[in-house]
Design a protein around this motif. Structure first.
Motif, PDB file in Angstrom:
ATOM      1  N   LYS A 172      41.235  31.508  51.380  1.00  0.00           N
ATOM      2  CA  LYS A 172      40.041  31.729  52.212  1.00  0.00           C
ATOM      3  C   LYS A 172      39.600  33.185  52.153  1.00  0.00           C
ATOM      4  CE  LYS A 172      40.670  28.060  55.620  1.00  0.00           C
ATOM      5  NZ  LYS A 172      40.913  27.783  57.038  1.00  0.00           N
ATOM      6  N   LEU A 173      40.557  34.103  52.185  1.00  0.00           N
ATOM      7  CA  LEU A 173      40.217  35.524  52.118  1.00  0.00           C
ATOM      8  C   LEU A 173      39.590  35.867  50.771  1.00  0.00           C
ATOM      9  CD1 LEU A 173      40.174  38.343  53.330  1.00  0.00           C
ATOM     10  CD2 LEU A 173      42.567  38.616  52.627  1.00  0.00           C
ATOM     11  N   ALA A 174      40.147  35.343  49.694  1.00  0.00           N
ATOM     12  CA  ALA A 174      39.589  35.597  48.362  1.00  0.00           C
ATOM     13  C   ALA A 174      38.164  35.067  48.265  1.00  0.00           C
ATOM     14  CB  ALA A 174      40.475  34.956  47.291  1.00  0.00           C
ATOM     15  N   GLU A 175      37.941  33.881  48.790  1.00  0.00           N
ATOM     16  CA  GLU A 175      36.597  33.280  48.760  1.00  0.00           C
ATOM     17  C   GLU A 175      35.613  34.082  49.610  1.00  0.00           C
ATOM     18  OE1 GLU A 175      33.712  30.992  47.383  1.00  0.00           O
ATOM     19  OE2 GLU A 175      35.784  30.825  46.715  1.00  0.00           O
ATOM     20  N   LYS A 176      36.053  34.528  50.776  1.00  0.00           N
ATOM     21  CA  LYS A 176      35.192  35.317  51.673  1.00  0.00           C
ATOM     22  C   LYS A 176      34.797  36.632  51.006  1.00  0.00           C
ATOM     23  CE  LYS A 176      33.425  36.301  55.801  1.00  0.00           C
ATOM     24  NZ  LYS A 176      32.397  35.492  56.445  1.00  0.00           N
ATOM     25  N   LEU A 177      35.742  37.300  50.377  1.00  0.00           N
ATOM     26  CA  LEU A 177      35.442  38.577  49.713  1.00  0.00           C
ATOM     27  C   LEU A 177      34.467  38.375  48.560  1.00  0.00           C
ATOM     28  CD1 LEU A 177      38.953  40.261  49.758  1.00  0.00           C
ATOM     29  CD2 LEU A 177      37.000  40.750  51.236  1.00  0.00           C
ATOM     30  N   LYS A 178      34.651  37.318  47.814  1.00  0.00           N
ATOM     31  CA  LYS A 178      33.728  37.014  46.711  1.00  0.00           C
ATOM     32  C   LYS A 178      32.338  36.711  47.262  1.00  0.00           C
ATOM     33  CE  LYS A 178      33.105  33.947  42.776  1.00  0.00           C
ATOM     34  NZ  LYS A 178      33.641  32.780  42.050  1.00  0.00           N
ATOM     35  N   HIS A 179      32.265  35.902  48.304  1.00  0.00           N
ATOM     36  CA  HIS A 179      30.996  35.525  48.923  1.00  0.00           C
ATOM     37  C   HIS A 179      30.256  36.735  49.499  1.00  0.00           C
ATOM     38  CE1 HIS A 179      28.037  33.158  51.065  1.00  0.00           C
ATOM     39  NE2 HIS A 179      28.419  33.680  52.211  1.00  0.00           N
ATOM     40  N   GLU A 180      31.000  37.714  50.012  1.00  0.00           N
ATOM     41  CA  GLU A 180      30.397  38.905  50.615  1.00  0.00           C
ATOM     42  C   GLU A 180      30.063  39.981  49.582  1.00  0.00           C
ATOM     43  OE1 GLU A 180      29.429  39.355  53.803  1.00  0.00           O
ATOM     44  OE2 GLU A 180      30.025  37.289  54.237  1.00  0.00           O
ATOM     45  N   GLY A 181      30.281  39.693  48.307  1.00  0.00           N
ATOM     46  CA  GLY A 181      29.871  40.617  47.253  1.00  0.00           C
ATOM     47  C   GLY A 181      30.909  41.636  46.824  1.00  0.00           C
ATOM     48  N   TYR A 182      32.159  41.413  47.167  1.00  0.00           N
ATOM     49  CA  TYR A 182      33.220  42.339  46.759  1.00  0.00           C
ATOM     50  C   TYR A 182      33.880  41.897  45.462  1.00  0.00           C
ATOM     51  CZ  TYR A 182      32.583  44.661  51.198  1.00  0.00           C
ATOM     52  OH  TYR A 182      32.037  45.351  52.252  1.00  0.00           O
ATOM     53  N   GLY A 183      33.216  40.983  44.771  1.00  0.00           N
ATOM     54  CA  GLY A 183      33.683  40.556  43.458  1.00  0.00           C
ATOM     55  C   GLY A 183      34.855  39.615  43.532  1.00  0.00           C
ATOM     56  N   PRO A 184      35.189  39.030  42.398  1.00  0.00           N
ATOM     57  CA  PRO A 184      36.384  38.183  42.396  1.00  0.00           C
ATOM     58  C   PRO A 184      37.627  39.051  42.574  1.00  0.00           C
ATOM     59  CG  PRO A 184      35.500  38.402  40.177  1.00  0.00           C
ATOM     60  CD  PRO A 184      34.538  39.089  41.102  1.00  0.00           C
ATOM     61  N   VAL A 185      38.523  38.602  43.402  1.00  0.00           N
ATOM     62  CA  VAL A 185      39.759  39.340  43.633  1.00  0.00           C
ATOM     63  C   VAL A 185      40.878  38.686  42.839  1.00  0.00           C
ATOM     64  CG1 VAL A 185      39.050  40.118  45.919  1.00  0.00           C
ATOM     65  CG2 VAL A 185      40.356  38.023  45.697  1.00  0.00           C
ATOM     66  N   LYS A 186      41.928  39.435  42.600  1.00  0.00           N
ATOM     67  CA  LYS A 186      43.082  38.915  41.881  1.00  0.00           C
ATOM     68  C   LYS A 186      44.097  38.395  42.891  1.00  0.00           C
ATOM     69  CE  LYS A 186      42.314  42.247  38.275  1.00  0.00           C
ATOM     70  NZ  LYS A 186      42.446  43.663  38.098  1.00  0.00           N
ATOM     71  N   LEU A 187      44.574  37.186  42.643  1.00  0.00           N
ATOM     72  CA  LEU A 187      45.595  36.567  43.488  1.00  0.00           C
ATOM     73  C   LEU A 187      46.845  36.342  42.653  1.00  0.00           C
ATOM     74  CD1 LEU A 187      43.739  33.768  45.490  1.00  0.00           C
ATOM     75  CD2 LEU A 187      44.951  35.705  46.438  1.00  0.00           C
ATOM     76  N   GLU A 188      47.974  36.751  43.181  1.00  0.00           N
ATOM     77  CA  GLU A 188      49.268  36.510  42.545  1.00  0.00           C
ATOM     78  C   GLU A 188      50.179  35.860  43.577  1.00  0.00           C
ATOM     79  OE1 GLU A 188      50.174  37.138  39.380  1.00  0.00           O
ATOM     80  OE2 GLU A 188      48.248  38.029  38.861  1.00  0.00           O
ATOM     81  N   GLY A 189      50.980  34.906  43.130  1.00  0.00           N
ATOM     82  CA  GLY A 189      51.958  34.301  44.022  1.00  0.00           C
ATOM     83  C   GLY A 189      51.647  32.877  44.435  1.00  0.00           C
ATOM     84  N   LEU A 190      50.498  32.368  44.035  1.00  0.00           N
ATOM     85  CA  LEU A 190      50.206  30.959  44.283  1.00  0.00           C
ATOM     86  C   LEU A 190      50.766  30.177  43.105  1.00  0.00           C
ATOM     87  CD1 LEU A 190      46.496  31.145  45.496  1.00  0.00           C
ATOM     88  CD2 LEU A 190      48.515  30.752  46.888  1.00  0.00           C
ATOM     89  N   PRO A 191      51.272  29.003  43.214  1.00  0.00           N
ATOM     90  CA  PRO A 191      51.277  28.138  44.385  1.00  0.00           C
ATOM     91  C   PRO A 191      52.536  28.254  45.246  1.00  0.00           C
ATOM     92  CG  PRO A 191      51.929  26.860  42.480  1.00  0.00           C
ATOM     93  CD  PRO A 191      51.644  28.270  42.000  1.00  0.00           C
ATOM     94  N   GLN A 192      53.532  29.069  44.851  1.00  0.00           N
ATOM     95  CA  GLN A 192      54.761  29.161  45.659  1.00  0.00           C
ATOM     96  C   GLN A 192      54.452  29.639  47.069  1.00  0.00           C
ATOM     97  OE1 GLN A 192      54.327  30.737  42.742  1.00  0.00           O
ATOM     98  NE2 GLN A 192      55.689  29.698  41.324  1.00  0.00           N
ATOM     99  N   ALA A 193      53.608  30.658  47.193  1.00  0.00           N
ATOM    100  CA  ALA A 193      53.098  31.151  48.475  1.00  0.00           C
ATOM    101  C   ALA A 193      54.177  31.646  49.435  1.00  0.00           C
ATOM    102  CB  ALA A 193      52.200  30.122  49.137  1.00  0.00           C
ATOM    103  N   ASP A 194      55.304  32.116  48.900  1.00  0.00           N
ATOM    104  CA  ASP A 194      56.261  32.830  49.745  1.00  0.00           C
ATOM    105  C   ASP A 194      55.732  34.241  49.998  1.00  0.00           C
ATOM    106  OD1 ASP A 194      58.177  30.818  50.007  1.00  0.00           O
ATOM    107  OD2 ASP A 194      59.135  31.362  48.117  1.00  0.00           O
ATOM    108  N   TRP A 195      55.127  34.812  48.945  1.00  0.00           N
ATOM    109  CA  TRP A 195      54.544  36.149  48.992  1.00  0.00           C
ATOM    110  C   TRP A 195      53.329  36.111  48.079  1.00  0.00           C
ATOM    111  CZ3 TRP A 195      57.587  41.078  47.106  1.00  0.00           C
ATOM    112  CH2 TRP A 195      56.774  42.202  47.174  1.00  0.00           C
ATOM    113  N   VAL A 196      52.154  36.259  48.653  1.00  0.00           N
ATOM    114  CA  VAL A 196      50.920  36.257  47.874  1.00  0.00           C
ATOM    115  C   VAL A 196      50.315  37.652  47.946  1.00  0.00           C
ATOM    116  CG1 VAL A 196      48.604  35.286  47.598  1.00  0.00           C
ATOM    117  CG2 VAL A 196      50.510  33.815  48.279  1.00  0.00           C
ATOM    118  N   LEU A 197      49.982  38.178  46.785  1.00  0.00           N
ATOM    119  CA  LEU A 197      49.335  39.485  46.676  1.00  0.00           C
ATOM    120  C   LEU A 197      47.873  39.261  46.347  1.00  0.00           C
ATOM    121  CD1 LEU A 197      49.516  42.636  46.376  1.00  0.00           C
ATOM    122  CD2 LEU A 197      49.815  42.198  43.943  1.00  0.00           C
TER     123      LEU A 197
END
Length: 119
Positions: A57-82
């Motif tokens: 949700k945070l990645a989508e919100k940032l993209k929608h607000e014009g802060y560009g696509p963000v990099k996500l690491e740690g999915l799908p385990q989701a113990d620690w997502v960067l």
């Protein structure tokens, strides 16, 4: 990015984390102390499912607000997502994993404690 835009980005991140019921949100000012980012935000989710949901949700919100696509690491385990949003890096943890790595202690500078996020 101007300081005003960085502040807007940080406010957006903290507000979204609050809206998604992230727990124990902490913001650490890294400006002038690290070249990786100007702010580090650390938060917890109650489960891997909540951590993954908050991150997406945070990645989508940032993209929608014009802060560009963000990099996500740690999915799908989701113990620690960067989530790397350029000037702000967000670490989302399950509580046990957060406690183990204790990034707040590692990144604390001098006598100034991390600032709890209040949106």
């Amino acid at each position: 990015m101007t300081d005003a835009k960085k502040d807007e980005l940080l406010d957006l991140v903290l507000t979204q984390l609050d809206d998604d019921q992230a727990q124990e949100v902490v913001s650490i000012d890294l400006a002038g102390k690290s070249s990786i980012a100007d702010h580090m935000v650390i938060a917890s989710g109650r489960s891997t499912r909540q951590v993954a949901s908050i991150a997406q949700k945070l990645a989508e919100k940032l993209k929608h607000e014009g802060y560009g696509p963000v990099k996500l690491e740690g999915l799908p385990q989701a113990d620690w997502v960067l989530l790397d949003a350029g000037d702000i890096v967000v670490h989302l943890f399950r509580p046990e994993v957060r406690s183990f790595y204790n990034l707040e202690r590692m990144w604390a500078f001098g006598d100034a404690p991390p600032v709890a996020g209040t949106a």
